[in-house]
Design a protein around this motif. Structure first.
Motif, PDB file in Angstrom:
ATOM      1  N   HIS A 143      -3.485   0.322 -12.653  1.00 41.66           N
ATOM      2  CA  HIS A 143      -3.305   1.478 -11.769  1.00 41.66           C
ATOM      3  C   HIS A 143      -1.874   1.979 -11.910  1.00 41.66           C
ATOM      4  CE1 HIS A 143      -6.770   0.883  -8.692  1.00 41.66           C
ATOM      5  NE2 HIS A 143      -7.183   0.818  -9.928  1.00 41.66           N
ATOM      6  N   GLU A 144      -1.715   3.251 -12.086  1.00 45.86           N
ATOM      7  CA  GLU A 144      -0.384   3.864 -12.185  1.00 45.86           C
ATOM      8  C   GLU A 144       0.278   3.824 -10.810  1.00 45.86           C
ATOM      9  OE1 GLU A 144       2.787   5.503 -14.073  1.00 45.86           O
ATOM     10  OE2 GLU A 144       0.898   4.965 -15.036  1.00 45.86           O
ATOM     11  N   PRO A 145       1.465   3.211 -10.699  1.00 45.96           N
ATOM     12  CA  PRO A 145       2.115   3.171  -9.379  1.00 45.96           C
ATOM     13  C   PRO A 145       2.605   4.552  -8.962  1.00 45.96           C
ATOM     14  CG  PRO A 145       3.551   2.222 -11.052  1.00 45.96           C
ATOM     15  CD  PRO A 145       2.245   2.536 -11.726  1.00 45.96           C
ATOM     16  N   ALA A 146       2.624   4.774  -7.666  1.00 47.00           N
ATOM     17  CA  ALA A 146       3.134   6.039  -7.127  1.00 47.00           C
ATOM     18  C   ALA A 146       4.626   6.127  -7.388  1.00 47.00           C
ATOM     19  CB  ALA A 146       2.853   6.109  -5.626  1.00 47.00           C
ATOM     20  N   LYS A 147       5.158   7.335  -7.380  1.00 46.41           N
ATOM     21  CA  LYS A 147       6.586   7.537  -7.587  1.00 46.41           C
ATOM     22  C   LYS A 147       7.362   6.761  -6.529  1.00 46.41           C
ATOM     23  CE  LYS A 147      10.104  11.081  -8.090  1.00 46.41           C
ATOM     24  NZ  LYS A 147      10.423  12.483  -8.059  1.00 46.41           N
ATOM     25  N   GLY A 148       8.337   5.993  -6.971  1.00 47.68           N
ATOM     26  CA  GLY A 148       9.133   5.191  -6.059  1.00 47.68           C
ATOM     27  C   GLY A 148       8.661   3.755  -5.929  1.00 47.68           C
ATOM     28  N   LEU A 149       7.521   3.416  -6.545  1.00 48.38           N
ATOM     29  CA  LEU A 149       7.001   2.058  -6.476  1.00 48.38           C
ATOM     30  C   LEU A 149       7.094   1.395  -7.843  1.00 48.38           C
ATOM     31  CD1 LEU A 149       3.765   2.510  -4.351  1.00 48.38           C
ATOM     32  CD2 LEU A 149       6.033   1.830  -3.590  1.00 48.38           C
ATOM     33  N   LEU A 167       5.460   2.585   0.774  1.00 48.21           N
ATOM     34  CA  LEU A 167       6.599   3.507   0.749  1.00 48.21           C
ATOM     35  C   LEU A 167       7.195   3.723   2.134  1.00 48.21           C
ATOM     36  CD1 LEU A 167       5.266   6.148  -1.790  1.00 48.21           C
ATOM     37  CD2 LEU A 167       7.275   4.674  -2.104  1.00 48.21           C
ATOM     38  N   TRP A 168       6.360   3.904   3.145  1.00 45.22           N
ATOM     39  CA  TRP A 168       6.839   4.257   4.482  1.00 45.22           C
ATOM     40  C   TRP A 168       7.320   3.048   5.279  1.00 45.22           C
ATOM     41  CZ3 TRP A 168       2.005   7.664   5.697  1.00 45.22           C
ATOM     42  CH2 TRP A 168       2.119   8.874   5.004  1.00 45.22           C
ATOM     43  N   ASN A 169       6.606   1.925   5.170  1.00 50.02           N
ATOM     44  CA  ASN A 169       6.868   0.782   6.040  1.00 50.02           C
ATOM     45  C   ASN A 169       7.578  -0.374   5.354  1.00 50.02           C
ATOM     46  OD1 ASN A 169       5.399   2.186   7.979  1.00 50.02           O
ATOM     47  ND2 ASN A 169       3.484   1.215   7.375  1.00 50.02           N
ATOM     48  N   GLY A 170       7.740  -0.304   4.058  1.00 47.14           N
ATOM     49  CA  GLY A 170       8.366  -1.403   3.340  1.00 47.14           C
ATOM     50  C   GLY A 170       7.489  -2.629   3.239  1.00 47.14           C
ATOM     51  N   THR A 171       6.192  -2.450   3.420  1.00 52.78           N
ATOM     52  CA  THR A 171       5.267  -3.571   3.294  1.00 52.78           C
ATOM     53  C   THR A 171       5.048  -3.892   1.819  1.00 52.78           C
ATOM     54  OG1 THR A 171       3.363  -2.090   3.291  1.00 52.78           O
ATOM     55  CG2 THR A 171       4.048  -2.958   5.419  1.00 52.78           C
ATOM     56  N   VAL A 172       4.275  -4.915   1.550  1.00 50.07           N
ATOM     57  CA  VAL A 172       3.937  -5.296   0.187  1.00 50.07           C
ATOM     58  C   VAL A 172       2.468  -4.981  -0.028  1.00 50.07           C
ATOM     59  CG1 VAL A 172       3.714  -7.242  -1.402  1.00 50.07           C
ATOM     60  CG2 VAL A 172       5.669  -7.110   0.145  1.00 50.07           C
ATOM     61  N   GLY A 173       2.151  -4.400  -1.168  1.00 54.72           N
ATOM     62  CA  GLY A 173       0.769  -4.089  -1.497  1.00 54.72           C
ATOM     63  C   GLY A 173       0.357  -4.813  -2.754  1.00 54.72           C
ATOM     64  N   MET A 217      -3.902  -0.656   8.997  1.00 54.39           N
ATOM     65  CA  MET A 217      -5.017  -0.874   8.116  1.00 54.39           C
ATOM     66  C   MET A 217      -5.079   0.291   7.131  1.00 54.39           C
ATOM     67  SD  MET A 217      -9.045  -1.564   8.832  1.00 54.39           S
ATOM     68  CE  MET A 217      -9.416  -0.117   9.757  1.00 54.39           C
ATOM     69  N   VAL A 218      -5.384  -0.023   5.888  1.00 53.90           N
ATOM     70  CA  VAL A 218      -5.545   1.015   4.877  1.00 53.90           C
ATOM     71  C   VAL A 218      -6.982   1.008   4.378  1.00 53.90           C
ATOM     72  CG1 VAL A 218      -3.134   0.980   4.155  1.00 53.90           C
ATOM     73  CG2 VAL A 218      -4.755  -0.496   3.018  1.00 53.90           C
ATOM     74  N   ARG A 219      -7.446   2.189   3.986  1.00 54.04           N
ATOM     75  CA  ARG A 219      -8.831   2.314   3.543  1.00 54.04           C
ATOM     76  C   ARG A 219      -8.948   2.659   2.073  1.00 54.04           C
ATOM     77  NH1 ARG A 219      -9.400   6.086   8.576  1.00 54.04           N
ATOM     78  NH2 ARG A 219      -7.617   6.783   7.452  1.00 54.04           N
ATOM     79  N   ALA A 220      -7.848   2.971   1.433  1.00 53.83           N
ATOM     80  CA  ALA A 220      -7.895   3.387   0.034  1.00 53.83           C
ATOM     81  C   ALA A 220      -6.569   3.032  -0.643  1.00 53.83           C
ATOM     82  CB  ALA A 220      -8.132   4.897  -0.052  1.00 53.83           C
ATOM     83  N   VAL A 221      -6.581   3.032  -1.956  1.00 56.57           N
ATOM     84  CA  VAL A 221      -5.383   2.712  -2.732  1.00 56.57           C
ATOM     85  C   VAL A 221      -4.233   3.627  -2.350  1.00 56.57           C
ATOM     86  CG1 VAL A 221      -4.408   2.646  -5.065  1.00 56.57           C
ATOM     87  CG2 VAL A 221      -6.702   1.749  -4.655  1.00 56.57           C
ATOM     88  N   GLN A 222      -4.511   4.916  -2.189  1.00 54.59           N
ATOM     89  CA  GLN A 222      -3.457   5.876  -1.837  1.00 54.59           C
ATOM     90  C   GLN A 222      -2.825   5.525  -0.488  1.00 54.59           C
ATOM     91  OE1 GLN A 222      -2.024   8.001  -3.742  1.00 54.59           O
ATOM     92  NE2 GLN A 222      -0.649   8.754  -2.177  1.00 54.59           N
ATOM     93  N   GLU A 223      -3.629   5.130   0.481  1.00 54.20           N
ATOM     94  CA  GLU A 223      -3.084   4.749   1.782  1.00 54.20           C
ATOM     95  C   GLU A 223      -2.235   3.487   1.663  1.00 54.20           C
ATOM     96  OE1 GLU A 223      -6.078   4.421   4.773  1.00 54.20           O
ATOM     97  OE2 GLU A 223      -6.662   6.516   4.590  1.00 54.20           O
ATOM     98  N   CYS A 224      -2.640   2.562   0.818  1.00 50.30           N
ATOM     99  CA  CYS A 224      -1.853   1.348   0.600  1.00 50.30           C
ATOM    100  C   CYS A 224      -0.499   1.705   0.015  1.00 50.30           C
ATOM    101  CB  CYS A 224      -2.607   0.398  -0.333  1.00 50.30           C
ATOM    102  SG  CYS A 224      -1.712  -1.128  -0.693  1.00 50.30           S
ATOM    103  N   ARG A 225      -0.495   2.587  -0.965  1.00 49.94           N
ATOM    104  CA  ARG A 225       0.767   3.026  -1.569  1.00 49.94           C
ATOM    105  C   ARG A 225       1.676   3.680  -0.539  1.00 49.94           C
ATOM    106  NH1 ARG A 225      -1.721   5.852  -6.959  1.00 49.94           N
ATOM    107  NH2 ARG A 225      -2.191   3.930  -8.083  1.00 49.94           N
TER     108      ARG A 225
END
Length: 70
Positions: free
Chosen positions: A25-31, A13-19, A1-9
């Motif tokens: 919103h500016e995507p995080a580096k690598g997204l 990145l870590w799990n290969g899930t889809v957000g 479960m994620v609680r914020a945009v940063q956690e979703c990003r």
């Protein structure tokens, strides 16, 4: 479960899930953000863990649906 945009990003990145994110919103580096052009815009998305029986979640969903349909 994620609680914020940063956690979703980070989950993406870590799990290969889809957000899902807003296009402005500016995507995080690598997204990469890919717009879904063949779908109408969604104004509301509600998600919770399958099988969660918390009555507060069900109440929130009922309220959100009622507010969305007004």
């Amino acid at each position: 479960m994620v609680r914020a945009v940063q956690e979703c990003r980070q989950a993406v990145l870590w799990n290969g899930t889809v957000g899902v994110s807003l296009l402005d919103h500016e995507p995080a580096k690598g997204l990469t953000v890919v717009p879904l052009l063949d779908m109408p815009p969604s104004r509301l998305v509600v998600a919770w863990p399958a099988g969660d029986t918390n009555s507060l979640i069900r109440s929130f969903v009922r309220i959100a649906i009622a507010a969305y349909h007004d």
